[in-house]
Scaffold this motif. Structure first.
Motif, PDB file in Angstrom:
ATOM      1  N   UNK A  53      55.228   8.756  83.258  1.00 58.41           N
ATOM      2  CA  UNK A  53      54.646   9.730  82.809  1.00 58.41           C
ATOM      3  C   UNK A  53      54.835  10.700  81.695  1.00 58.41           C
ATOM      4  N   UNK A  54      56.151  10.682  82.042  1.00 56.57           N
ATOM      5  CA  UNK A  54      57.295  11.182  80.830  1.00 56.57           C
ATOM      6  C   UNK A  54      57.548  10.750  79.553  1.00 56.57           C
ATOM      7  N   UNK A  55      58.109   9.408  80.551  1.00 51.67           N
ATOM      8  CA  UNK A  55      58.700   7.668  78.867  1.00 51.67           C
ATOM      9  C   UNK A  55      57.117   7.400  78.525  1.00 51.67           C
ATOM     10  N   UNK A  56      55.625   7.467  79.278  1.00 49.07           N
ATOM     11  CA  UNK A  56      54.704   7.074  78.284  1.00 49.07           C
ATOM     12  C   UNK A  56      54.066   8.455  77.556  1.00 49.07           C
ATOM     13  N   UNK A  57      54.720   9.131  77.765  1.00 47.91           N
ATOM     14  CA  UNK A  57      54.047  10.445  76.981  1.00 47.91           C
ATOM     15  C   UNK A  57      52.731  10.738  76.817  1.00 47.91           C
ATOM     16  N   UNK A  58      51.993  10.361  78.523  1.00 50.59           N
ATOM     17  CA  UNK A  58      50.220  10.845  78.440  1.00 50.59           C
ATOM     18  C   UNK A  58      50.802  11.026  80.019  1.00 50.59           C
ATOM     19  N   UNK A  59      48.998  11.708  80.463  1.00 54.60           N
ATOM     20  CA  UNK A  59      49.009  11.438  82.034  1.00 54.60           C
ATOM     21  C   UNK A  59      47.629  11.749  81.982  1.00 54.60           C
ATOM     22  N   UNK A  60      46.827  10.725  82.731  1.00 53.80           N
ATOM     23  CA  UNK A  60      46.214  10.349  83.314  1.00 53.80           C
ATOM     24  C   UNK A  60      46.008  11.185  84.574  1.00 53.80           C
ATOM     25  N   UNK A  61      46.709  11.873  85.337  1.00 58.40           N
ATOM     26  CA  UNK A  61      46.631  12.193  86.655  1.00 58.40           C
ATOM     27  C   UNK A  61      47.473  13.917  86.566  1.00 58.40           C
ATOM     28  N   UNK A  62      46.195  14.663  87.311  1.00 61.76           N
ATOM     29  CA  UNK A  62      46.763  15.628  87.862  1.00 61.76           C
ATOM     30  C   UNK A  62      46.888  16.769  89.184  1.00 61.76           C
ATOM     31  N   UNK A  63      48.038  16.637  89.597  1.00 59.22           N
ATOM     32  CA  UNK A  63      48.098  16.696  91.874  1.00 59.22           C
ATOM     33  C   UNK A  63      48.158  17.795  91.894  1.00 59.22           C
ATOM     34  N   UNK A  64      47.485  18.401  92.909  1.00 63.96           N
ATOM     35  CA  UNK A  64      47.702  20.110  92.953  1.00 63.96           C
ATOM     36  C   UNK A  64      48.793  19.801  93.919  1.00 63.96           C
ATOM     37  N   UNK A  65      50.125  20.666  93.666  1.00 65.61           N
ATOM     38  CA  UNK A  65      51.584  21.069  94.330  1.00 65.61           C
ATOM     39  C   UNK A  65      51.169  22.438  94.872  1.00 65.61           C
ATOM     40  N   UNK A  66      52.284  22.336  95.971  1.00 62.60           N
ATOM     41  CA  UNK A  66      52.647  24.331  96.160  1.00 62.60           C
ATOM     42  C   UNK A  66      53.166  24.996  94.880  1.00 62.60           C
ATOM     43  N   UNK A  67      53.383  24.267  94.248  1.00 61.31           N
ATOM     44  CA  UNK A  67      53.802  25.118  93.265  1.00 61.31           C
ATOM     45  C   UNK A  67      53.008  24.937  91.711  1.00 61.31           C
ATOM     46  N   UNK A  68      52.120  24.435  91.116  1.00 60.51           N
ATOM     47  CA  UNK A  68      51.517  23.658  90.058  1.00 60.51           C
ATOM     48  C   UNK A  68      50.820  22.702  90.519  1.00 60.51           C
ATOM     49  N   UNK A  69      51.167  21.913  89.541  1.00 59.68           N
ATOM     50  CA  UNK A  69      49.790  20.552  89.309  1.00 59.68           C
ATOM     51  C   UNK A  69      51.263  19.763  89.040  1.00 59.68           C
ATOM     52  N   UNK A  70      51.230  17.656  89.241  1.00 61.11           N
ATOM     53  CA  UNK A  70      51.859  17.424  89.578  1.00 61.11           C
ATOM     54  C   UNK A  70      51.578  16.189  88.152  1.00 61.11           C
ATOM     55  N   UNK A  71      52.387  16.082  86.955  1.00 58.89           N
ATOM     56  CA  UNK A  71      51.559  14.972  86.677  1.00 58.89           C
ATOM     57  C   UNK A  71      52.130  13.598  85.816  1.00 58.89           C
ATOM     58  N   UNK A  72      50.444  12.759  86.467  1.00 54.50           N
ATOM     59  CA  UNK A  72      51.664  11.073  86.457  1.00 54.50           C
ATOM     60  C   UNK A  72      50.282  10.158  85.248  1.00 54.50           C
ATOM     61  N   UNK A  73      50.759   9.330  85.270  1.00 55.49           N
ATOM     62  CA  UNK A  73      50.110   7.922  84.744  1.00 55.49           C
ATOM     63  C   UNK A  73      49.907   6.761  85.760  1.00 55.49           C
ATOM     64  N   UNK A  74      48.345   6.524  85.900  1.00 49.75           N
ATOM     65  CA  UNK A  74      48.533   5.562  86.842  1.00 49.75           C
ATOM     66  C   UNK A  74      47.758   4.499  86.212  1.00 49.75           C
ATOM     67  N   UNK A  75      47.683   4.745  84.639  1.00 50.48           N
ATOM     68  CA  UNK A  75      46.880   3.627  83.549  1.00 50.48           C
ATOM     69  C   UNK A  75      47.725   2.271  83.444  1.00 50.48           C
ATOM     70  N   UNK A  76      49.433   2.653  83.844  1.00 47.81           N
ATOM     71  CA  UNK A  76      50.415   1.508  83.476  1.00 47.81           C
ATOM     72  C   UNK A  76      49.534   0.100  85.117  1.00 47.81           C
ATOM     73  N   UNK A  77      49.430   1.506  85.670  1.00 49.02           N
ATOM     74  CA  UNK A  77      48.904   0.520  86.944  1.00 49.02           C
ATOM     75  C   UNK A  77      48.136  -0.485  87.232  1.00 49.02           C
ATOM     76  N   UNK A  78      47.082   0.167  85.915  1.00 48.57           N
ATOM     77  CA  UNK A  78      45.949  -0.329  85.762  1.00 48.57           C
ATOM     78  C   UNK A  78      45.946  -1.679  85.162  1.00 48.57           C
TER      79      UNK A  78
END
Length: 287
Positions: free
Chosen positions: A96-121
């Motif tokens: 997500x950092x390399x792509x520069x955008x995120x399409x996924x937010x997942x709750x964690x113990x400390x907040x929210x984690x951003x990922x980009x699964x568009x590349x999987x798509x």
């Protein structure tokens, strides 16, 4: 919400919803993500899960996600919130950092984690279009917006040696590193140039723009296999022209399915029932 039978009577109260996920975007009423995720819950008997749509702009995203109740475990994020999602997160995946955008937010113990699964798509759709894991040398990406980023990153990861981008504005500074960081050469081309000769020499075309943006250009461009990220309406004029020219095509609904699998697994902790999710999406599109 649907799920596997539990043996209770017809008059039993529906199961209490303990876990929620949703897709955020604006406009959002057209999103097919609920069909995929709800089919996954039903296939696994996750009766206490619910997936909905929430209208949300990029400006609204931090306030909405930051104040939402603990039952929400994750969000799929579509435009225009993908950049806001990346900036809001307390943790960010490498891709997500390399792509520069995120399409996924997942709750964690400390907040929210951003990922980009568009590349999987994109990767899954390319596998269906070209053959699993097939290398590509020269690729053409149409558009330079939010969906072009994971497309460029995935094509470069796949081993492309040359990536051409057609876009109306000069976004070289933000797009070029996505290609060159993996060794591909990059060129930015305007719509006023000779597009037919370019399209005829590439291995694959990935269109990330609305069909109206290409109106009248389809005969110039449809000279290679096409992944068009648009799925409504389907087929797009570009896809129809490419198919008429004898080339394989894949639509955005295939990309949507593959990007949803990783989201489902990150939200629920369960392996995605891919076949059931894909079948539900295909049934909906046929209707």
């Amino acid at each position: 919400m649907s799920g596997k039978p539990t043996g209770s009577s017809e008059n039993s109260e529906p199961p209490e919803i303990a876990h929620r996920a949703a897709v955020l975007g604006s406009p959002i009423e057209h999103s097919l993500s609920p069909i995929l995720h709800e089919a996954g819950y039903a296939a696994l008997g996750l009766e206490d899960w619910e997936y909905t749509r929430i209208e949300c702009t990029g400006e609204q995203l931090p306030g909405l996600v930051g104040s939402i109740d603990d039952s929400y475990r994750g969000f799929s994020v579509t435009m225009p919130g993908k950049f806001a999602a990346l900036n809001f997160a307390t943790e960010v995946s490498d891709r997500a950092r390399a792509i520069g955008s995120a399409n996924t937010l997942v709750r964690t113990d400390d907040g929210w984690r951003a990922d980009n699964t568009d590349c999987d798509g994109v990767a899954g759709a390319l596998d269906e279009l070209l053959g699993e894991g097939r290398m590509v040398e020269h690729c053409l990406v149409i558009g330079g917006g939010g969906t072009a980023r994971p497309a460029l990153w995935t094509l470069a990861q796949r081993g492309a040696s040359r990536i051409s981008v057609i876009n109306r504005s000069d976004r070289r500074a933000e797009l070029e590193p996505l290609a060159t960081s993996h060794g591909a050469s990059f060129e930015l081309i305007g719509f006023e140039e000779d597009l037919q000769d370019l399209a005829a020499e590439v291995d694959v075309i990935v269109s990330t723009v609305p069909s109206r943006s290409l109106q009248g250009r389809e005969p110039e461009l449809a000279h290679a296999p096409v992944l068009d990220v648009i799925y409504d309406p389907w087929p797009t004029p570009l896809v129809a022209q490419a198919a008429a020219n004898g080339y394989r095509t894949v639509g955005g609904h295939v990309m949507l399915a593959y990007q949803s699998f990783g989201q489902f697994e990150q939200f629920t902790g369960h392996a995605a029932p891919r076949e059931a999710m894909r079948e539900a999406l295909e049934r909906h599109i046929r209707r």
